[in-house]
Every structure is written in C-alpha cells, then in structure tokens.
Design a protein around this motif. Structure first.
Motif, PDB file in Angstrom:
ATOM      1  N   ASP A 146       0.844  -1.196   0.000  1.00 38.57           N
ATOM      2  CA  ASP A 146       0.000   0.000   0.000  1.00 38.57           C
ATOM      3  C   ASP A 146       0.882   1.251   0.000  1.00 38.57           C
ATOM      4  OD1 ASP A 146      -2.284  -1.563   0.089  1.00 38.57           O
ATOM      5  OD2 ASP A 146      -2.307  -1.611   2.285  1.00 38.57           O
ATOM      6  N   GLY A 147       0.356   2.318  -0.542  1.00 41.66           N
ATOM      7  CA  GLY A 147       1.126   3.552  -0.602  1.00 41.66           C
ATOM      8  C   GLY A 147       2.101   3.561  -1.765  1.00 41.66           C
ATOM      9  N   HIS A 186       8.252   7.027   1.733  1.00 38.15           N
ATOM     10  CA  HIS A 186       6.981   6.310   1.625  1.00 38.15           C
ATOM     11  C   HIS A 186       5.847   7.299   1.853  1.00 38.15           C
ATOM     12  CE1 HIS A 186       4.005   3.084   2.121  1.00 38.15           C
ATOM     13  NE2 HIS A 186       3.538   3.793   3.136  1.00 38.15           N
ATOM     14  N   GLY A 188       1.881   7.444   2.255  1.00 40.74           N
ATOM     15  CA  GLY A 188       0.693   6.624   2.478  1.00 40.74           C
ATOM     16  C   GLY A 188      -0.331   7.316   3.357  1.00 40.74           C
ATOM     17  N   SER A 189      -1.391   6.616   3.677  1.00 39.35           N
ATOM     18  CA  SER A 189      -2.486   7.195   4.458  1.00 39.35           C
ATOM     19  C   SER A 189      -2.115   7.430   5.912  1.00 39.35           C
ATOM     20  CB  SER A 189      -3.714   6.273   4.382  1.00 39.35           C
ATOM     21  OG  SER A 189      -3.395   4.977   4.865  1.00 39.35           O
ATOM     22  N   SER A 190      -1.061   6.794   6.379  1.00 40.17           N
ATOM     23  CA  SER A 190      -0.625   6.990   7.774  1.00 40.17           C
ATOM     24  C   SER A 190       0.439   8.058   7.903  1.00 40.17           C
ATOM     25  CB  SER A 190      -0.092   5.660   8.347  1.00 40.17           C
ATOM     26  OG  SER A 190      -1.112   4.684   8.399  1.00 40.17           O
ATOM     27  N   LEU A 410       5.416  -0.524   6.392  1.00 42.02           N
ATOM     28  CA  LEU A 410       5.274   0.306   5.192  1.00 42.02           C
ATOM     29  C   LEU A 410       4.362  -0.363   4.164  1.00 42.02           C
ATOM     30  CD1 LEU A 410       8.967   1.533   4.672  1.00 42.02           C
ATOM     31  CD2 LEU A 410       7.062   2.790   5.704  1.00 42.02           C
ATOM     32  N   ASP A 413       0.934  -0.001   5.088  1.00 38.20           N
ATOM     33  CA  ASP A 413       0.593   1.412   5.259  1.00 38.20           C
ATOM     34  C   ASP A 413       0.186   1.722   6.699  1.00 38.20           C
ATOM     35  OD1 ASP A 413       0.524   3.945   4.321  1.00 38.20           O
ATOM     36  OD2 ASP A 413      -1.371   3.776   3.252  1.00 38.20           O
TER      37      ASP A 413
END
Length: 421
Positions: A146-147, A186, A188-190, A410, A413
C-alpha cells in the motif's frame, strides 16, 4: 349651389378659366406647381385620389413633403421617418450597466486564462523531465504494498558544470557519477516516512540484467557498499539492490545532481536553517556558525555533503540531509513561491533541468512526492535512518529484524513504530 371645387363645372372634367391642361383655377399652372410646405405638426393628408371619398380628393401637392428630402426620411421628414428625434430634443435616461452580467463574463474570462496558463505550465514542466531510468529492466521484484515508495538519490554528477563552478562548489573533477545520498520516501495514508540509506551500508549485490548490455549477471553473494551498486550499473542496479536487501517495492526513482540542487536553493532565495552546533569541513567547503541562518546554493551543498566533521560520519550526514531537504520542501511550497511567476518558474526550471526520473513518473506523482517531503517536517510524518546493528570492514550492517518489521509496516501502510539510528 355648385358642390364642386372652385373652377369646376357640374360636369366632371369640364373646367372654366383654364390656362392649361389640368388647370383648376384662375392661376397659371406654373404658379401652382410650387410645393406647399406644411408646418410641422399639421396632419398629413392622404395622397392620391380616394375613390370612396371623392369630395376629399387631394391633388398630391398638399402632403407636407419638401422637395429634395427623401420621402419618409431625413431630418424633418414626413410620415414614417426613421431619422430619430429632431436636433435639440431631450434624450431619454441612459440604461444602467448590467453589473451582474459583466461580473460573470469577467469571471469566465479569468477562469479561461488561469486554465490556459495551468495547462501550458503543466506541459512545459512535463516536457523538461528526463525520463531516463527504465524500471522494467529490474528483475525479480517484490510485490507492491500500500502507498507509494520513491527512491530519492542525490548524485555527485558534474554534468554541465564549468571548471569555475566545480571549484566554487568544491565538487572536484572526478569522471562519472556516484551517489552522495539515498533515501526512501513512503507516501501513504498513515503519513509520510523518510528513511535514509547510508552510502556505506553493507549490502549483497543480487543477480541482475545489465542496463546497457542486457546480459544477466548471477548472484555470487558479493557484498559491498550500497553506493557501489550505482557506480557499477547505474540506477537500475541500485533499485534492484535496494529491493533485494529490503524486500520493499520501489515505485518511482528520482535523482538530482550537484548543480540542480544548488540552483534550486538560489532560485527561491536561499533556505533558512537552524544549525545547533558550528562545524567546518575543508573537503566540502563547509564553514558554519551555530544559530539560524539562510543558506545559499553553495552553502547548502556544502551542508548536505559534509561528513568528516562529524563523529558518526555518514549517519550524521544523512540526518543533516533529511533536515535540509524537509526545510527546502517546506519553504518552496509556499504561496509566495507557487503564486509568484517570477519565483515559481525559475525554481521549477532549476530543478527540472537536472532531474532524472523513471519512465513512468508523471508530473503529478512528482508533485505528490514533493508535498509528502514537506509533510515530514509538518508533524505529519517520520524521518529516520535505516536501523543499524553494527559494522563490518568499515561498512554499516543493517538490523535485519528491524528492517523486516519496518518494511511490513510500510507495505501495510501502518504508522511506523520502528526506530532507526
């Protein structure tokens, strides 16, 4: 009594006192041929002979028309004229402007201009990207998580630099190019995570396909410094080596050389940085006092390249690189730069002229990377070094357990909880 007009007899067509054909009175015809001018405002009689009302017959001379003026037109014209009000007549009230319509038209014109400039800028900038790295040549790649993962590389390329510039920036004159810094970003949503990969990291060179020769080279278990992979076969082997030693899929590759880095800093008028401790380094040209200060392009390059002035050498240098890049992104992505064409275009041009990316990189993805970098210092993300467990032969050894946990976080995510050095 005679009901006919004067000069006519009871028999229509018989006239008395005639002076010529058609004469109806005692005067000669020439005297009666002058037009009769009717004062304005007098009703106009119908022209011609009205068979239904014979007593009202009009000879046609009594219409109020002045010879020489077109019938029904011109100033002072008769019935049916379209010449407008007579001179000196008061005009009617002027119609008030339709401001609502004007505002709508103005807003639409502004939107069209902005849209046109934006589209033109996009294609201008997109055309400047050097899409030279082919990630399709990288073999045996790990699965995507993800990401989005960017491998950001600062090379010591001196391409396009004059001897005077090389001397000023303390770059030396070595042929070819090597990597002075490598980072994984990276997004991503976090939140974004920025991980520095020390150039002296001890890694295994995996099997790979030569980017130029197309020949397959098997994995012999050879171990070397990470930056040696780049020097051996360029960006494709560097990506292959990072993926093999981390298990993390790299989505995009971004590289910038010495000149481009310095030019970006100068284009935005320098970068303000708080240096906690003074240091000096002859090799990089660094000479900094402690405290807040604005670094120009030359000073910025010296700051991110210095390692011999620090006890932890490359590890301390990567921390300075992260600190500076985050400050650069934060101070560039401001309304004062983005909305000011005199700052925006020179900054874009300075960066894009020396930027090398992968073939699938879009300008949109590059923008996302840039704002993710800015988010690292905005409290939205994390910056760290790759976890280190020790060293061997002067090379830094990664902590495999921590690296595996970091990569899992990672790929999923998740918020990164692993700490680096």
């Amino acid at each position: 009594m005679n009901d006919w007009p004067d000069g006519w007899t009871g028999d229509r067509g018989e006239r008395s006192n005639r002076y010529g054909r058609g004469s109806a009175g005692a005067q000669p015809e020439g005297a009666r041929a002058m037009p009769h001018v009717r004062p304005r405002g007098v009703p106009q009689q119908s022209q011609g002979y009205d068979r239904g009302h014979e007593p009202g017959y009009d000879s046609g001379y009594n219409t109020g028309q002045v010879y020489g003026s077109p019938p029904g037109g011109g100033q002072g014209g008769g019935h049916g004229g379209h010449g407008g009000p007579p001179p000196g007549a008061p005009r009617g009230p002027r119609q008030a402007p339709d401001w609502r319509r004007r505002i709508k038209v103005g807003a639409l014109a502004l939107v069209v201009v902005i849209l046109g400039v934006s589209i033109g800028t996009y294609f201008w900038a997109d055309g400047k990207l050097k899409r030279e790295v082919d990630l399709a040549k990288v073999i045996e790649r790990p699965s995507s998580g993800d990401g989005t993962n960017y491998l950001i590389v600062g090379s010591d390329s001196r391409e396009g630099m004059s001897d005077e510039e090389k001397k000023k920036l303390h770059t030396g004159s070595a042929e070819g190019k090597r990597t002075d810094s490598m980072m994984i970003l990276h997004d991503g949503s976090s939140g974004p995570t920025l991980i520095s990969l020390p150039r002296d990291s001890n890694v295994t060179i995996p099997s790979f396909v030569g980017s130029e020769s197309g020949k397959t080279y098997p994995n012999t278990g050879r171990q070397t410094k990470l930056n040696a992979a780049y020097a051996e076969d360029g960006p494709e082997l560097l990506v292959r080596t990072v993926e093999f030693n981390t298990g993390l899929h790299i989505d995009h590759y971004v590289e910038i050389g010495f000149a481009g880095f310095a030019n970006i800093v100068d284009a935005i008028g320098g970068v303000e940085l708080d240096i906690p401790k003074a240091f000096k380094d002859k090799k990089s040209g660094a000479d900094f006092q402690a405290g807040k200060q604005t670094l120009d392009g030359e000073q910025a390059l010296a700051f991110v390249r210095t390692r011999y002035a620090f006890a932890n050498s490359d590890l301390d240098r990567t921390k300075n690189q992260q600190k500076f890049l985050a400050a650069l992104a934060s101070q560039t992505a401001t309304p004062g730069t983005i909305l000011n064409p005199f700052a925006f275009y020179p900054t874009m041009s300075a960066g894009l002229d020396t930027l090398i990316v992968d073939k699938d990189m879009s300008l949109w993805s590059l923008g996302q990377m840039f704002f993710a970098m800015k988010g690292v210092t905005g409290g939205e993300g994390t910056s760290m070094n790759m976890p280190i467990s020790g060293s061997v032969g002067g090379n830094l050894v990664w902590d495999k357990a921590k690296v595996k946990e970091l990569v899992n976080q990672l790929n999923n995510d998740e918020k990164v909880t692993v700490s680096g050095n």
